[in-house]
Design a protein around this motif. Structure first.
Motif, PDB file in Angstrom:
ATOM      1  N   VAL A   1       0.832  -1.204   0.000  1.00 48.79           N
ATOM      2  CA  VAL A   1       0.000   0.000   0.000  1.00 48.79           C
ATOM      3  C   VAL A   1       0.862   1.247   0.000  1.00 48.79           C
ATOM      4  O   VAL A   1       0.555   2.238  -0.642  1.00 48.79           O
ATOM      5  CB  VAL A   1      -0.944  -0.015   1.218  1.00 48.79           C
ATOM      6  CG1 VAL A   1      -1.777   1.248   1.264  1.00 48.79           C
ATOM      7  CG2 VAL A   1      -1.848  -1.247   1.160  1.00 48.79           C
ATOM      8  N   ARG A   2       1.975   1.194   0.764  1.00 52.27           N
ATOM      9  CA  ARG A   2       2.836   2.378   0.866  1.00 52.27           C
ATOM     10  C   ARG A   2       3.494   2.712  -0.464  1.00 52.27           C
ATOM     11  O   ARG A   2       3.767   3.866  -0.752  1.00 52.27           O
ATOM     12  CB  ARG A   2       3.927   2.139   1.920  1.00 52.27           C
ATOM     13  CG  ARG A   2       3.417   2.059   3.337  1.00 52.27           C
ATOM     14  CD  ARG A   2       4.542   2.351   4.325  1.00 52.27           C
ATOM     15  NE  ARG A   2       5.713   1.537   4.084  1.00 52.27           N
ATOM     16  CZ  ARG A   2       5.979   0.391   4.705  1.00 52.27           C
ATOM     17  NH1 ARG A   2       5.103  -0.103   5.571  1.00 52.27           N
ATOM     18  NH2 ARG A   2       7.079  -0.279   4.449  1.00 52.27           N
TER      19      ARG A   2
ATOM     20  N   THR B   1       2.148   5.502  -2.845  1.00 49.61           N
ATOM     21  CA  THR B   1       1.049   6.256  -2.239  1.00 49.61           C
ATOM     22  C   THR B   1       1.542   7.614  -1.783  1.00 49.61           C
ATOM     23  O   THR B   1       2.455   7.691  -0.965  1.00 49.61           O
ATOM     24  CB  THR B   1       0.475   5.488  -1.027  1.00 49.61           C
ATOM     25  OG1 THR B   1       0.029   4.201  -1.455  1.00 49.61           O
ATOM     26  CG2 THR B   1      -0.689   6.251  -0.412  1.00 49.61           C
TER      27      THR B   1
ATOM     28  N   GLU C   1       2.040  10.946   0.270  1.00 49.62           N
ATOM     29  CA  GLU C   1       1.883  11.235   1.695  1.00 49.62           C
ATOM     30  C   GLU C   1       0.659  12.118   1.927  1.00 49.62           C
ATOM     31  O   GLU C   1       0.429  13.092   1.224  1.00 49.62           O
ATOM     32  CB  GLU C   1       3.128  11.941   2.217  1.00 49.62           C
ATOM     33  CG  GLU C   1       3.081  12.244   3.701  1.00 49.62           C
ATOM     34  CD  GLU C   1       4.309  13.003   4.171  1.00 49.62           C
ATOM     35  OE1 GLU C   1       4.494  13.117   5.395  1.00 49.62           O
ATOM     36  OE2 GLU C   1       5.063  13.480   3.317  1.00 49.62           O
TER      37      GLU C   1
ATOM     38  N   VAL D   1      -2.565  11.243   1.699  1.00 53.35           N
ATOM     39  CA  VAL D   1      -3.751  11.000   0.882  1.00 53.35           C
ATOM     40  C   VAL D   1      -4.924  10.503   1.713  1.00 53.35           C
ATOM     41  O   VAL D   1      -6.082  10.871   1.435  1.00 53.35           O
ATOM     42  CB  VAL D   1      -3.423  10.011  -0.259  1.00 53.35           C
ATOM     43  CG1 VAL D   1      -3.103   8.617   0.271  1.00 53.35           C
ATOM     44  CG2 VAL D   1      -4.588   9.944  -1.251  1.00 53.35           C
ATOM     45  N   LEU D   2      -4.661   9.708   2.758  1.00 56.00           N
ATOM     46  CA  LEU D   2      -5.762   9.154   3.537  1.00 56.00           C
ATOM     47  C   LEU D   2      -6.560  10.231   4.273  1.00 56.00           C
ATOM     48  O   LEU D   2      -7.801  10.216   4.223  1.00 56.00           O
ATOM     49  CB  LEU D   2      -5.243   8.092   4.507  1.00 56.00           C
ATOM     50  CG  LEU D   2      -4.669   6.820   3.857  1.00 56.00           C
ATOM     51  CD1 LEU D   2      -4.234   5.830   4.921  1.00 56.00           C
ATOM     52  CD2 LEU D   2      -5.682   6.188   2.914  1.00 56.00           C
TER      53      LEU D   2
ATOM     54  N   TYR E   1      -8.906  10.678  -5.228  1.00 56.38           N
ATOM     55  CA  TYR E   1      -7.527  10.184  -5.083  1.00 56.38           C
ATOM     56  C   TYR E   1      -6.665  10.713  -6.222  1.00 56.38           C
ATOM     57  O   TYR E   1      -5.525  11.149  -6.026  1.00 56.38           O
ATOM     58  CB  TYR E   1      -7.546   8.656  -5.070  1.00 56.38           C
ATOM     59  CG  TYR E   1      -6.241   7.993  -4.689  1.00 56.38           C
ATOM     60  CD1 TYR E   1      -5.053   8.707  -4.538  1.00 56.38           C
ATOM     61  CD2 TYR E   1      -6.197   6.618  -4.490  1.00 56.38           C
ATOM     62  CE1 TYR E   1      -3.870   8.075  -4.189  1.00 56.38           C
ATOM     63  CE2 TYR E   1      -5.015   5.976  -4.140  1.00 56.38           C
ATOM     64  CZ  TYR E   1      -3.856   6.713  -3.998  1.00 56.38           C
ATOM     65  OH  TYR E   1      -2.682   6.091  -3.653  1.00 56.38           O
TER      66      TYR E   1
ATOM     67  N   ALA F   1      -3.373  12.987  -6.059  1.00 56.33           N
ATOM     68  CA  ALA F   1      -2.103  12.525  -6.621  1.00 56.33           C
ATOM     69  C   ALA F   1      -1.493  13.576  -7.546  1.00 56.33           C
ATOM     70  O   ALA F   1      -0.278  13.833  -7.506  1.00 56.33           O
ATOM     71  CB  ALA F   1      -2.320  11.211  -7.373  1.00 56.33           C
TER      72      ALA F   1
END
Length: 402
Positions: A27-28, A31, A33, A35-36, A139, A143
């Motif tokens: 997942v990392r 991805t 930083e 984003v969650l 998302y 990004a």
């Protein structure tokens, strides 16, 4: 406005502790930083929007969730998903014959596929697709924003996209979420130089909405610019992506033409019956004149404000060092909205996928957060409340076409 120009990232907003949540390595990897939290904010705002619609329906004694999946164009998509094309027409009071060929096939096709494998009604499947695609699109917004400007602006960009006045249409059974997800990730791959992915996603976006033309032009022009900038020393995948990009939109247009017996003009005749054609702004000018002379309730003045703000934001975007693909994509959507005919109340949702228009506002909001956090919270809170109230009114009370 080069595809390779990348502005210097701004400081993260909020600063927060430097450690990231512990996630599995798979997942990392890749991805961005932060984003969650950004996606959590997006989901919370849009969930509040859905709740506002439900509460408004409850207050008016209407079915609580019917307007989410059975409003205006939603009924056409659900009918196509159940029966296919060529089984539904509508004759307007003026005598125009409106056919289901005006609606592109990807969304109803996905609804049909989902109801085949899961115990869902077509309306439930349509909403599930829209909600998932809205998060996927958010998302992609993050990004791109993170890649170009850093975490702070990316967070502000997603937050503003969630709180647009017409963002309620991201969470009803319409194609905006699906088209936005495909178009935004296509733009991301253009920026990253993954041309096959960019072209493939653009082709799929062209099967989702008539405005798929915009992402096809953006990908193809960005590829041509990159080839010219590098004096032709580009990989074959760039040319393949540029060729793939318009195939979805072009393929459906030609298919409708073949069904009507007019290969090149049939689709545009179908759209004309819906009063949807490019008239170089004549219809928009007549609408503005009529609105100024006679007024127009709540929805139509708000639509005019949103479109005018979009034009202004596009001018500001052109002053940014944004990648060419983002500028072209937003510019073509602006051109289609301003230069096209049709109900003006529908025009704001055509601009929903044009998230690059929000980049100047996102950078300003990020700076405000660093200098005056309370002011940033106040401004964003006001935008969010406006979005929730207008979205609930637009989808459950107003009689204007969505």
């Amino acid at each position: 406005m080069s595809t390779s120009s990348v502005p210097r990232p701004e400081s993260a907003v909020p600063s927060g502790p430097p450690r990231r949540p512990a996630l599995p390595r798979i997942v990392r990897r890749g991805t961005p930083e932060g984003v969650l939290p950004a996606l959590a904010l997006f989901t919370a705002v849009r969930f509040a929007g859905v709740l506002a619609m439900i509460l408004t329906n409850a207050a008016r004694g209407h079915p609580l969730v019917k307007t989410l999946a059975h409003s205006w164009d939603s009924r056409w998509y659900l009918h196509i998903a159940a029966e296919g094309y060529g089984h539904k027409i509508w004759i307007t009071p003026q005598g125009a014959v409106q056919a289901d060929w005006a609606f592109f096939p990807l969304y109803p096709g996905m609804i049909r596929a989902l109801t085949t494998v899961l115990p869902l009604t077509p309306g439930q499947a349509a909403l599930l697709i829209s909600w998932i695609c809205a998060v996927v699109a958010a998302y992609g917004v993050y990004a791109i924003g993170h890649h170009l400007y850093g975490r702070g602006v990316a967070t502000a960009l997603v937050a503003l996209w969630a709180a647009m006045p017409h963002a309620a249409e991201l969470t009803i059974a319409y194609t905006e979420s699906l088209f936005a997800a495909l178009a935004i990730w296509s733009l991301y791959h253009v920026i990253k130089g993954n041309w096959l992915w960019a072209g493939t996603l653009a082709a799929l976006a062209g099967l989702a909405r008539p405005s798929g033309f915009a992402i096809a032009v953006a990908v193809s022009l960005a590829a041509a610019w990159e080839a010219w900038r590098r004096r032709g020393r580009v990989p074959v995948s760039l040319w393949a992506g540029a060729v793939l990009a318009p195939l979805g939109w072009l393929g459906y247009v030609l298919w409708v033409g073949s069904q009507t017996g007019d290969l090149l003009g049939g689709y545009f005749k179908v759209q004309s019956a819906w009063d949807s054609k490019f008239d170089f702004g004549i219809g928009s000018a007549r609408f503005v004149k009529g609105l100024l002379l006679h007024g127009g309730g709540v929805v139509y003045p708000m639509a005019l404000v949103i479109v005018a703000a979009g034009v202004l934001l596009f001018a500001l975007l052109c002053l940014e060092r944004a990648p060419l693909a983002l500028v072209v994509f937003s510019g073509v959507l602006i051109l289609l909205v301003v230069g096209g005919s049709g109900s003006f109340s529908s025009k704001p949702r055509f601009l929903l996928p044009a998230f690059p228009l929000l980049i100047p506002m996102a950078r300003a909001l990020a700076r405000t957060w660093r200098l005056r956090p309370a002011h940033a919270v106040l401004v964003y809170g006001a935008l969010t409340i406006t979005s929730l109230l207008f979205g609930a009114y637009l989808t459950t009370v107003a009689k204007s076409p969505l």
